[in-house]
Enzyme design. Structure first.
Site, mmCIF file in Angstrom:
data_model
loop_
_atom_site.group_PDB
_atom_site.id
_atom_site.type_symbol
_atom_site.label_atom_id
_atom_site.label_comp_id
_atom_site.label_asym_id
_atom_site.label_seq_id
_atom_site.Cartn_x
_atom_site.Cartn_y
_atom_site.Cartn_z
ATOM 1 N N ASP A 33 0.837 -1.205 0.000
ATOM 2 C CA ASP A 33 0.000 0.000 0.000
ATOM 3 C C ASP A 33 0.874 1.259 0.000
ATOM 4 O OD1 ASP A 33 0.826 -0.060 2.622
ATOM 5 O OD2 ASP A 33 -1.193 -0.104 3.487
ATOM 6 N N SER A 34 2.207 1.064 -0.017
ATOM 7 C CA SER A 34 3.119 2.186 -0.285
ATOM 8 C C SER A 34 2.808 2.803 -1.647
ATOM 9 C CB SER A 34 4.579 1.708 -0.252
ATOM 10 O OG SER A 34 4.758 0.585 -1.092
ATOM 11 N N ASP A 78 -0.698 -6.479 -0.245
ATOM 12 C CA ASP A 78 -0.983 -5.803 1.017
ATOM 13 C C ASP A 78 -2.490 -5.669 1.171
ATOM 14 O OD1 ASP A 78 0.493 -4.830 3.112
ATOM 15 O OD2 ASP A 78 1.219 -3.054 2.048
ATOM 16 N N LYS A 106 -0.729 -9.592 3.049
ATOM 17 C CA LYS A 106 0.046 -9.020 4.164
ATOM 18 C C LYS A 106 -0.849 -8.141 5.026
ATOM 19 C CE LYS A 106 3.391 -5.667 3.812
ATOM 20 N NZ LYS A 106 2.844 -4.664 4.732
ATOM 21 N N GLU A 108 -0.970 -5.700 8.776
ATOM 22 C CA GLU A 108 -0.116 -4.970 9.727
ATOM 23 C C GLU A 108 -0.625 -5.125 11.156
ATOM 24 O OE1 GLU A 108 0.378 -0.833 8.732
ATOM 25 O OE2 GLU A 108 1.178 -1.290 6.739
ATOM 26 N N GLU A 170 9.738 -3.607 10.405
ATOM 27 C CA GLU A 170 10.075 -2.304 9.808
ATOM 28 C C GLU A 170 10.570 -1.339 10.871
ATOM 29 O OE1 GLU A 170 7.182 -0.663 7.108
ATOM 30 O OE2 GLU A 170 8.291 1.217 6.918
HETATM 31 O O1 KIV Z 1 3.579 -1.034 1.610
HETATM 32 C C1 KIV Z 1 4.755 -1.438 1.532
HETATM 33 O O2 KIV Z 1 5.442 -1.241 0.515
HETATM 34 C C2 KIV Z 1 5.306 -2.158 2.665
HETATM 35 C C3 KIV Z 1 6.764 -2.498 2.641
HETATM 36 C C4 KIV Z 1 7.592 -1.291 2.817
HETATM 37 C C5 KIV Z 1 7.097 -3.563 3.614
HETATM 38 O O3 KIV Z 1 4.597 -2.461 3.577
#
Ligand code: KIV
Length: 255
Positions: A33-34, A78, A106, A108, A170
Site C-alpha cells: 500500500d506504499s 498488502d 500481508k 499490519e 520495519e
Molecule cells: O507497503 C509497503 O510497501 C510495505 C513495505 C515497505 C514492507 O509495507
C-alpha cells in the site's frame, strides 16, 4: 551455512513485474500500500482502497505471467487499511485479492486472530510489525524502549504462533530484529531493521533511486534512477528539437 536470505521488493505494474521475475534474483514481490505514496503521490498509505490494490495485483500478475522464467517470485498483496478490521472482512477481502492473482496477503499489527482465521481458510499470510504505516504516521524507529521492545517481541511470537508465513520487521533496532528472528520459527524480512533478519524488503522506486528527496538512513540506492530518467528525457527532447530523432531508421517507407 545459514539459509539464503529472502529477497522481497515492492512492485505495482506489469512491466516491472516481468523485469523483476526475469532477473531470477527476487523471491517475492509485494504490491504494497506504499503505492499510495510512490504511485499516487499521497503523504500516507491511508487512502489506498481494496479496488486499487486489486487493480495493481492484477497488473503485476499479468507481468509475472509473461516472464520467460520457470520460477516466478511469490506475489504478495498488502491488505489496505480497514480491509481486515473483522475476521469476516479479512477473509472476504483476502479471497478477493487471491482471485486476481495474489498468492499471499500481508496484514499490519497485532492481528493474530485474523491471521489464524485466514490460515484456517488456507490463505498464506505475511505479518508486519514495528513501524506500521496504517496506524503510525510518525516515521520513527520503533521498539527503542525496553517496554516497546518486549511488546514487539510478544506480537512477533503471537503472529508466528498464529501461523504467519513471513514477518516484515520495519524500522526497529537491529538488536531487537535479531532477538525476534532468533525467537520465532517464521522467517523475518527487514526494512530498516539491520542485517540479522532472514531477508530484506525495499520499495522498488527507493532502491532504484527515483526520489532524490527520500534519503532515510536505512536506504541504499542501488541505481541513480532520478539522474538516469532525467538524462533520458533531456536527450529525447534535445534530439527531437534538433531533428536528430526520429531518423531515417525510425521512419516508415512508402513501399
Ligand atoms: O507497503 C509497503 O510497501 C510495505 C513495505 C515497505 C514492507 O509495507
Amino acid at each position: 551455512m545459514n539459509s539464503p536470505k529472502h529477497i522481497m521488493v515492492t512492485c505495482y505494474d506489469a512491466t516491472f513485474a516481468k523485469l523483476i521475475a526475469e532477473t531470477g534474483a527476487v523471491d517475492s514481490v509485494l504490491v504494497g500500500d506504499s503505492l499510495g505514496m510512490v504511485i499516487q503521490g499521497h503523504d500516507s498509505t491511508l487512502s489506498v482502497s481494496m479496488d486499487q490494490i486489486r487493480y495493481h495485483v492484477a497488473a503485476v500478475a499479468r507481468g509475472l505471467h509473461k516472464a520467460k522464467v520457470e520460477k516466478k517470485p511469490l506475489l504478495i498483496a498488502d491488505m489496505p487499511v480497514d480491509s481486515y478490521n473483522t475476521i469476516d472482512s479479512a477473509i472476504q477481502n483476502a479471497k478477493s485479492l487471491i482471485s486476481v492473482g495474489a498468492e499471499m496477503v500481508k496484514v499490519e499489527g497485532a492481528v493474530s486472530d485474523r491471521v489464524a482465521a485466514l490460515k484456517k481458510e488456507g490463505i498464506a499470510v505475511c505479518g508486519h510489525i514495528g513501524l506500521t504505516p496504517q496506524s503510525i504516521q510518525d516515521f520513527k524507529v520503533q521498539g527503542k524502549t525496553e517496554l516497546e521492545a518486549q511488546r514487539l517481541l510478544r506480537e512477533a511470537k503471537d503472529l508466528s504462533n498464529a501461523g504467519v508465513d513471513l514477518l516484515v520487521l520495519e524500522m526497529i533496532p537491529s538488536s531487537l530484529a535479531k532477538k525476534i528472528t532468533e525467537s520465532i520459527s517464521t522467517p523475518t524480512v527487514g526494512i530498516g531493521a539491520g542485517v540479522y533478519t532472514s531477508g530484506q524488503v525495499l520499495v522498488l522506486y527507493d532502491l532504484l533511486g527515483l526520489n532524490p528527496d527520500f534519503n532515510p538512513k536505512f536506504l541504499k540506492k542501488f541505481m541513480n534512477g532520478a539522474e538516469s530518467v532525467s538524462h533520458a528525457l533531456k536527450s529525447y527532447s534535445d534530439e527531437v528539437r534538433a531533428e536528430v530523432y526520429p531518423s531515417e531508421k525510425n521512419s516508415f517507407k512508402d513501399v
